[in-house]
Design an enzyme around this catalytic site. Structure first.
Site, PDB file in Angstrom:
ATOM      1  N   LYS A  77     -48.150  16.072 -19.575  1.00  0.00           N
ATOM      2  CA  LYS A  77     -47.856  16.368 -20.981  1.00  0.00           C
ATOM      3  C   LYS A  77     -46.982  15.278 -21.576  1.00  0.00           C
ATOM      4  O   LYS A  77     -47.149  14.885 -22.710  1.00  0.00           O
ATOM      5  CB  LYS A  77     -47.105  17.691 -21.095  1.00  0.00           C
ATOM      6  N   LYS A 111     -50.759   9.019 -14.276  1.00  0.00           N
ATOM      7  CA  LYS A 111     -50.783  10.418 -13.872  1.00  0.00           C
ATOM      8  C   LYS A 111     -50.945  11.297 -15.120  1.00  0.00           C
ATOM      9  O   LYS A 111     -50.263  11.067 -16.118  1.00  0.00           O
ATOM     10  CB  LYS A 111     -49.458  10.752 -13.169  1.00  0.00           C
ATOM     11  N   LYS A 143     -34.361  14.087 -16.069  1.00  0.00           N
ATOM     12  CA  LYS A 143     -34.394  14.765 -17.374  1.00  0.00           C
ATOM     13  C   LYS A 143     -33.324  14.188 -18.309  1.00  0.00           C
ATOM     14  O   LYS A 143     -33.572  14.021 -19.507  1.00  0.00           O
ATOM     15  CB  LYS A 143     -34.220  16.274 -17.188  1.00  0.00           C
TER      16      LYS A 143
HETATM   17  P1  ADP Z   1     -46.429  17.813 -16.714  1.00  0.00           P
HETATM   18  O1  ADP Z   1     -46.311  16.524 -15.929  1.00  0.00           O
HETATM   19  O2  ADP Z   1     -47.633  17.828 -17.590  1.00  0.00           O
HETATM   20  O3  ADP Z   1     -45.154  18.177 -17.450  1.00  0.00           O
HETATM   21  P2  ADP Z   1     -45.618  19.826 -14.866  1.00  0.00           P
HETATM   22  O4  ADP Z   1     -44.579  18.932 -14.289  1.00  0.00           O
HETATM   23  O5  ADP Z   1     -45.209  20.997 -15.708  1.00  0.00           O
HETATM   24  O6  ADP Z   1     -46.698  18.941 -15.659  1.00  0.00           O
HETATM   25  O7  ADP Z   1     -46.586  20.305 -13.684  1.00  0.00           O
HETATM   26  C1  ADP Z   1     -46.582  21.543 -13.082  1.00  0.00           C
HETATM   27  C2  ADP Z   1     -47.260  21.350 -11.741  1.00  0.00           C
HETATM   28  O8  ADP Z   1     -48.633  20.905 -11.955  1.00  0.00           O
HETATM   29  C3  ADP Z   1     -46.620  20.207 -10.925  1.00  0.00           C
HETATM   30  O9  ADP Z   1     -45.600  20.636 -10.093  1.00  0.00           O
HETATM   31  C4  ADP Z   1     -47.795  19.704 -10.110  1.00  0.00           C
HETATM   32  O10 ADP Z   1     -47.933  20.534  -8.965  1.00  0.00           O
HETATM   33  C5  ADP Z   1     -48.989  19.923 -10.993  1.00  0.00           C
HETATM   34  N1  ADP Z   1     -49.413  18.680 -11.678  1.00  0.00           N
HETATM   35  C6  ADP Z   1     -49.069  18.265 -12.917  1.00  0.00           C
HETATM   36  N2  ADP Z   1     -49.677  17.114 -13.247  1.00  0.00           N
HETATM   37  C7  ADP Z   1     -50.450  16.771 -12.186  1.00  0.00           C
HETATM   38  C8  ADP Z   1     -51.338  15.675 -11.913  1.00  0.00           C
HETATM   39  N3  ADP Z   1     -51.583  14.736 -12.805  1.00  0.00           N
HETATM   40  N4  ADP Z   1     -51.961  15.644 -10.704  1.00  0.00           N
HETATM   41  C9  ADP Z   1     -51.752  16.622  -9.791  1.00  0.00           C
HETATM   42  N5  ADP Z   1     -50.925  17.672 -10.001  1.00  0.00           N
HETATM   43  C10 ADP Z   1     -50.277  17.761 -11.166  1.00  0.00           C
END
Ligand code: ADP
Ligand code: TRP
Length: 324
Positions: free
Chosen positions: A196, A193, A112
């Site tokens: 957001k 992947k 971060k």
């Molecule tokens: P982002 O990457 O969009 O910020 P988060 O880190 O808030 O998403 O994700 C919350 C949870 O959603 C993660 O801990 C994971 O378990 C799941 N997750 C997010 N993106 C993916 C993905 N592309 N494939 C599988 N699981 C995901």
């Protein structure tokens, strides 16, 4: 003893297909199998969002998303983290048994900071707050993505230190990690992947023209129509597979290999799958969104149940430590 499960989700924007297949879907399925606590981690979100309206809106959006997708507030205890302020109290107590070195090794903190997020004390002690979330209801299992496993190890470490110092109050929680194929990551529209932070998401509640535009913009190679396509190296196929039954998947793979289908057609099939899967949830979400009083009532009722547990835990903690 019934096993207890807890997980938290940060209100950091609209939920997307990666969140759904990687986390939300499992959370909702688990509500039938164990005693579940799910909450919206708005205290955590303060480490990155300093806009009151945005935080409140995101929190409401996540609540609507979960409820529309099938979270049953009579089965699972569903609440806003900040409605259970005992969590903040426990965070302080746990911080006194947490080693600086432990927090200094946190990978997600380092990532971060590298992304440019301000290195506040709150960001640094984020894992202690997360430990408090889990330990306040004395949870046994925590369904999380791979990225959160280190935080879970830290929670077990902190719980162990507390128990050794004061006598056993907390179980040492275990992560529940989703199936390997999902961990293999839901791809975004650019093939990275879905996340957001990459701006490559398909939102769960996107629909109509905007959804069509997003699906049509999924990156593919430039194989001309009529030529064989490789289903194993195709973002459209990977996303379609998440929704399709085995025989539908095999049929599409066969059409790809035989050169019987182009990417445009496959994208239309994917959009139809998304619409069929989420259509009923969209109606439910619209209905809920029109009734903020009911929504608030659900969150308050969840907080009441969670606070009753939290109070019991804090009673044990206060006695064990000599605060009381
Ligand atoms: P982002 O990457 O969009 O910020 P988060 O880190 O808030 O998403 O994700 C919350 C949870 O959603 C993660 O801990 C994971 O378990 C799941 N997750 C997010 N993106 C993916 C993905 N592309 N494939 C599988 N699981 C995901
Ligand atoms: N840190 C988690 C994430 O970013 C969210 C979270 C906060 C959480 N507290 C938790 C997850 C407790 C599981 C248990 O995804």
């Amino acid at each position: 003893m019934t096993k207890r499960i807890l997980s938290g989700v940060q209100p950091s924007g609209k939920l997307h297909l990666g969140n759904y297949f990687g986390a939300v879907k499992q959370h909702i399925e688990l509500q039938h199998e164990a005693e579940c606590f799910y909450f919206i981690a708005n205290y955590h979100a303060l480490t990155t969002i300093q806009d009151a309206r945005l935080l409140a809106e995101n929190t409401r959006d996540v609540a609507l998303d979960y409820l529309a997708l099938g979270l049953d507030p009579d089965k699972a205890t569903f609440y806003r983290q900040s409605d259970v302020p005992e969590v903040a109290e426990l965070t302080w107590v746990l911080s006194t048994v947490t080693n600086m070195g432990l927090l200094e090794r946190a990978v997600s903190y380092k990532e971060k900071i590298e992304k440019g997020i301000e290195a506040s004390v709150g960001l640094f002690t984020y894992p202690v707050l997360m430990a408090a979330d889990i330990l306040i209801v004395r949870s046994h299992f925590v369904p999380v993505g791979k990225d959160q496993v280190q935080h879970l190890e830290m929670t077990a470490d902190i719980a162990g230190k507390f128990n050794r110092a004061y006598g056993v109050v907390f179980p040492e929680p275990q992560p529940l990690i989703p199936k390997a194929e999902i961990q293999a990551k839901v791809p975004g529209i650019d093939g990275q992947k879905m996340s957001k932070s990459y701006g490559n998401t398909i939102d769960i509640f996107a629909e109509g023209k905007p959804l069509e535009k997003t699906v049509m913009s999924i990156k593919t190679d430039s194989t001309p129509m009529g030529q064989p396509l490789d289903p194993d190296n195709c973002n459209v196929f990977a996303l379609y597979s998440l929704f399709a039954a085995e025989d539908e998947k095999n049929a599409l793979a066969a059409d790809y290999r035989a050169g019987k289908i182009g990417y445009g057609h496959a994208k239309k099939m994917l959009k139809a799958k998304i619409d069929a899967h989420f259509g009923p949830f969209r109606d439910k979400r619209r209905e809920l969104a029109q009734d903020p009083v009911t929504l608030e009532g659900i969150l308050q009722a969840g907080a009441k149940k969670a606070r009753a547990e939290a109070e019991m835990t804090m009673d044990l903690v206060r006695k064990a430590t000599g605060l009381k």
